[in-house]
Scaffold this motif. Sequence first.
Motif, PDB file in Angstrom:
ATOM      1  N   VAL A 331       0.861  -1.246   0.085  1.00  0.00           N
ATOM      2  CA  VAL A 331      -0.032  -0.002   0.065  1.00  0.00           C
ATOM      3  C   VAL A 331       1.084   1.261   0.025  1.00  0.00           C
ATOM      4  CG1 VAL A 331      -1.774   1.369   1.346  1.00  0.00           C
ATOM      5  CG2 VAL A 331      -2.008  -1.023   1.091  1.00  0.00           C
ATOM      6  N   GLY A 332       1.816   1.118   0.777  1.00  0.00           N
ATOM      7  CA  GLY A 332       2.808   2.573   0.921  1.00  0.00           C
ATOM      8  C   GLY A 332       3.486   2.423  -0.322  1.00  0.00           C
ATOM      9  N   LEU A 333       3.857   1.616  -1.154  1.00  0.00           N
ATOM     10  CA  LEU A 333       4.839   1.523  -2.461  1.00  0.00           C
ATOM     11  C   LEU A 333       3.883   2.286  -3.638  1.00  0.00           C
ATOM     12  CD1 LEU A 333       6.969  -1.498  -2.285  1.00  0.00           C
ATOM     13  CD2 LEU A 333       7.610   0.692  -1.937  1.00  0.00           C
ATOM     14  N   LEU A 334       2.673   1.715  -3.501  1.00  0.00           N
ATOM     15  CA  LEU A 334       1.495   2.094  -4.367  1.00  0.00           C
ATOM     16  C   LEU A 334       1.276   3.724  -4.337  1.00  0.00           C
ATOM     17  CD1 LEU A 334      -1.086  -0.792  -4.663  1.00  0.00           C
ATOM     18  CD2 LEU A 334       0.335   0.035  -6.563  1.00  0.00           C
ATOM     19  N   CYS A 335       1.064   4.222  -2.942  1.00  0.00           N
ATOM     20  CA  CYS A 335       0.882   5.512  -2.853  1.00  0.00           C
ATOM     21  C   CYS A 335       2.112   6.445  -3.174  1.00  0.00           C
ATOM     22  CB  CYS A 335       0.351   5.813  -1.315  1.00  0.00           C
ATOM     23  SG  CYS A 335      -1.027   4.931  -0.961  1.00  0.00           S
ATOM     24  N   GLY A 336       3.275   6.058  -2.737  1.00  0.00           N
ATOM     25  CA  GLY A 336       4.302   6.853  -2.914  1.00  0.00           C
ATOM     26  C   GLY A 336       5.019   6.729  -4.506  1.00  0.00           C
ATOM     27  N   PHE A 337       5.089   5.673  -5.088  1.00  0.00           N
ATOM     28  CA  PHE A 337       5.286   5.679  -6.482  1.00  0.00           C
ATOM     29  C   PHE A 337       4.089   5.425  -7.608  1.00  0.00           C
ATOM     30  CE2 PHE A 337       9.015   3.209  -4.501  1.00  0.00           C
ATOM     31  CZ  PHE A 337       9.808   4.492  -4.541  1.00  0.00           C
ATOM     32  N   GLY A 338       3.014   5.922  -7.245  1.00  0.00           N
ATOM     33  CA  GLY A 338       1.726   5.918  -8.151  1.00  0.00           C
ATOM     34  C   GLY A 338       1.859   6.454  -9.470  1.00  0.00           C
ATOM     35  N   SER A 339       2.632   7.721  -9.468  1.00  0.00           N
ATOM     36  CA  SER A 339       2.688   8.249 -10.793  1.00  0.00           C
ATOM     37  C   SER A 339       3.894   7.609 -11.602  1.00  0.00           C
ATOM     38  CB  SER A 339       3.342   9.870 -10.621  1.00  0.00           C
ATOM     39  OG  SER A 339       3.490  10.474 -11.810  1.00  0.00           O
ATOM     40  N   GLU A 340       4.908   7.133 -11.014  1.00  0.00           N
ATOM     41  CA  GLU A 340       5.925   6.422 -11.779  1.00  0.00           C
ATOM     42  C   GLU A 340       5.349   5.010 -12.316  1.00  0.00           C
ATOM     43  OE1 GLU A 340       7.971   9.352  -9.381  1.00  0.00           O
ATOM     44  OE2 GLU A 340       6.306   7.786  -8.809  1.00  0.00           O
ATOM     45  N   LEU A 341       4.465   4.484 -11.570  1.00  0.00           N
ATOM     46  CA  LEU A 341       4.120   2.970 -11.909  1.00  0.00           C
ATOM     47  C   LEU A 341       3.025   3.137 -13.177  1.00  0.00           C
ATOM     48  CD1 LEU A 341       3.423   0.120 -11.115  1.00  0.00           C
ATOM     49  CD2 LEU A 341       1.621   0.900  -9.444  1.00  0.00           C
ATOM     50  N   VAL A 361      -6.326   3.107  -2.437  1.00  0.00           N
ATOM     51  CA  VAL A 361      -5.503   2.172  -1.722  1.00  0.00           C
ATOM     52  C   VAL A 361      -4.885   2.493  -0.264  1.00  0.00           C
ATOM     53  CG1 VAL A 361      -5.007   1.234  -3.925  1.00  0.00           C
ATOM     54  CG2 VAL A 361      -3.127   2.826  -2.602  1.00  0.00           C
ATOM     55  N   ILE A 362      -5.095   3.897  -0.046  1.00  0.00           N
ATOM     56  CA  ILE A 362      -4.281   4.226   1.216  1.00  0.00           C
ATOM     57  C   ILE A 362      -5.121   3.754   2.411  1.00  0.00           C
ATOM     58  CG2 ILE A 362      -5.626   6.156   1.377  1.00  0.00           C
ATOM     59  CD1 ILE A 362      -1.980   5.950   2.347  1.00  0.00           C
ATOM     60  N   HIS A 363      -6.327   3.553   2.613  1.00  0.00           N
ATOM     61  CA  HIS A 363      -6.936   2.945   3.670  1.00  0.00           C
ATOM     62  C   HIS A 363      -7.128   1.633   3.847  1.00  0.00           C
ATOM     63  CE1 HIS A 363     -10.624   1.828   1.148  1.00  0.00           C
ATOM     64  NE2 HIS A 363     -10.101   2.935   0.576  1.00  0.00           N
ATOM     65  N   LEU A 364      -6.616   0.663   2.743  1.00  0.00           N
ATOM     66  CA  LEU A 364      -6.721  -0.558   2.511  1.00  0.00           C
ATOM     67  C   LEU A 364      -5.580  -1.511   3.614  1.00  0.00           C
ATOM     68  CD1 LEU A 364      -7.290  -1.194  -1.064  1.00  0.00           C
ATOM     69  CD2 LEU A 364      -8.930  -1.149   0.604  1.00  0.00           C
ATOM     70  N   GLY A 365      -4.620  -0.717   3.830  1.00  0.00           N
ATOM     71  CA  GLY A 365      -3.562  -1.336   4.754  1.00  0.00           C
ATOM     72  C   GLY A 365      -4.074  -1.562   6.309  1.00  0.00           C
ATOM     73  N   VAL A 366      -5.183  -0.733   6.606  1.00  0.00           N
ATOM     74  CA  VAL A 366      -5.687  -1.032   7.994  1.00  0.00           C
ATOM     75  C   VAL A 366      -7.145  -1.884   7.901  1.00  0.00           C
ATOM     76  CG1 VAL A 366      -4.636   0.401   9.350  1.00  0.00           C
ATOM     77  CG2 VAL A 366      -6.547   1.364   7.829  1.00  0.00           C
ATOM     78  N   ASN A 367      -7.851  -1.473   6.757  1.00  0.00           N
ATOM     79  CA  ASN A 367      -8.996  -1.906   6.546  1.00  0.00           C
ATOM     80  C   ASN A 367      -9.160  -3.470   6.205  1.00  0.00           C
ATOM     81  OD1 ASN A 367     -10.548   0.661   7.303  1.00  0.00           O
ATOM     82  ND2 ASN A 367     -10.445   1.120   5.095  1.00  0.00           N
ATOM     83  N   ALA A 454      -0.995   1.510  10.323  1.00  0.00           N
ATOM     84  CA  ALA A 454      -1.180   2.443   9.569  1.00  0.00           C
ATOM     85  C   ALA A 454      -0.115   3.510   9.517  1.00  0.00           C
ATOM     86  CB  ALA A 454      -2.645   3.191  10.378  1.00  0.00           C
ATOM     87  N   SER A 455       0.486   3.489  10.618  1.00  0.00           N
ATOM     88  CA  SER A 455       1.795   4.217  10.749  1.00  0.00           C
ATOM     89  C   SER A 455       2.866   3.737   9.792  1.00  0.00           C
ATOM     90  CB  SER A 455       2.496   4.070  12.252  1.00  0.00           C
ATOM     91  OG  SER A 455       1.541   4.645  13.037  1.00  0.00           O
ATOM     92  N   ALA A 456       3.195   2.401   9.921  1.00  0.00           N
ATOM     93  CA  ALA A 456       4.007   1.932   8.876  1.00  0.00           C
ATOM     94  C   ALA A 456       3.822   2.038   7.381  1.00  0.00           C
ATOM     95  CB  ALA A 456       4.014   0.417   9.123  1.00  0.00           C
ATOM     96  N   THR A 457       2.437   2.015   7.010  1.00  0.00           N
ATOM     97  CA  THR A 457       1.898   2.471   5.534  1.00  0.00           C
ATOM     98  C   THR A 457       2.398   3.939   5.582  1.00  0.00           C
ATOM     99  OG1 THR A 457       0.169   1.016   5.910  1.00  0.00           O
ATOM    100  CG2 THR A 457      -0.188   2.653   4.204  1.00  0.00           C
ATOM    101  N   LEU A 458       2.022   4.860   6.369  1.00  0.00           N
ATOM    102  CA  LEU A 458       2.439   6.331   6.085  1.00  0.00           C
ATOM    103  C   LEU A 458       3.747   6.614   5.989  1.00  0.00           C
ATOM    104  CD1 LEU A 458      -0.430   7.912   8.506  1.00  0.00           C
ATOM    105  CD2 LEU A 458      -0.288   7.785   5.866  1.00  0.00           C
TER     106      LEU A 458
END
Length: 534
Positions: A331-341, A361-367, A454-458
């Motif tokens: 989830v964190g990688l998708l949010c951070g590298f979304g444009s490049e991906l 996707v940002i909320h899926l890490g905890v949900n 959630a902290s790890a995701t952010l």
Amino acid sequence: MEDRDRAEVNRSFVGQFPLNLISNILLFVVNVVTGFWLTPFFISTLGIAAYGLIPLAVTITTYLGLATRSLNFTVARYLTVDLQRQEYASANLTFNTAFFGIVGLTIFLVFPVVFLLAFNVDAVFNVPLGELTDVIYLFLGIHVAFLIRTVGSTFSVSFFANNRLDLYNIVEAFGRILEVGLIVAFFLWFAPRLGYVGVAYLVTSIILLVLMIGAWRVLTPQLSVRLRSFHRGTLKEMSVFGSWMLVNEIGSLLFLQVDLIIVNIFLGPFAGGEYAVALTWSILLRTMGGVLAGVLAPMIFIYYAKEMFAEIKRMALSSVKCMGLALALPVGLLCGFGSELLTLWVGAEHAGLAPLLALLVIHLGVNLAVLPLNHVMISYSRVKIPGLATIALGAANVILALWLVVGAGWGVFGVATAGAIFFTVKSSVFMPWYSAKVLSLPVRVFFKPLVTGASATLVIALISFLLGGLVPIESWLELGVISGAIGILYLLFVWCCLFTEEERTIFGSLLPAQIRKFLLPSTGGEGSSPLEKY
């Protein structure tokens, strides 16, 4: 239950868990690779507007299968208990009641709806000009294939009841590869047309049905298809349980499967196609969550059948923590590298979808971390309150999504925002609280691991975003190397700093001996699992 029996059940779990987990991961990889490759393939051959109708057609199958899928959840629970307790007469009543009940629902209720919808698809959805005939074949093929697989799913319960998810995953992986192979073959041999996608789905479903029946005969020779074993009393008992499962399913669909329909109807097929591109990664993450949680479901039911309630509590607590930490990385990688991906995947012209991708996707890490708790609630037959909560919040999600799209003019971001809000309330607020009540645990026990996840995701999202701005990423290799480096450092941090000594020992005991010896040198990879002391 005697200690010897408990030890035997736990040894079976420890022995089968790695096979189930590895096969689940391999199936997920197959789905990721095929889905990852098919999206740009469809866009380049069919166009983005036509492509958007494929996930839309698949989405409709989730609504068509509401009743039958709820019955299958019920069958899995009851049949597992019957077989584990060696009550084979009751198991045959359960199986045949479910089988003929699903066949009846399929023929008399769902089948007519499939044909009515397929031949009137242009009256419901926006269809690109000149594509109507192919769209009819697409919907017919995908939906009839779904009906065949629905009937076959009754036989697949044998995999679940015997904790042989590894065999089930092999069959599913073969089916997915066959499906993609047929689509490519039809497109290359004939022409790129939506109708051929429906044909590929249909042919694959027939072959999978044959394989499922064959495996069912081997895994559960105690069961047989007998109309006289259809029992109205058993159907009534399962229907009470299944009705609340149905309510839960309807609510879940209002969270997870309504967005594409709203976008297509109110924003058009082109917006639907773009939304489907970003939604692909949300679907893959949900699939990943289902993979990780699904590998635990058979053992949760088996523990319940054996009245091993302490093990259920232990598994619930550990699984939520591990799910959250495992999902934080992708989830964190998708949010951070979304444009490049998106640039590398479908072209720079779609890089502007990165904010939408992050919102989806940002909320899926905890949900998704609480998915194992759903299986716990099913095993305890506590599905009424979650069902009511899910359908109420799902309805609120639809209302807010429609207002944000139509009234506030937020477009696709309105649909994504509404889903993120109410899915979080349901999954990360209600489910941890209610599960703790059912298991007689302190209310806070499930919230702490969710905060950690959630902290790890952010943190991962922030690091990835900063690296994406500092280091030019112009190839898959560069993206893979940077993501891999982040992943290795993160996993080492989790293992050394976030896992307790007990958790390292427990999860290390489930790994292959060579990896266990490396991670747990003090044990030498030998010794009994700590699970056995229960």
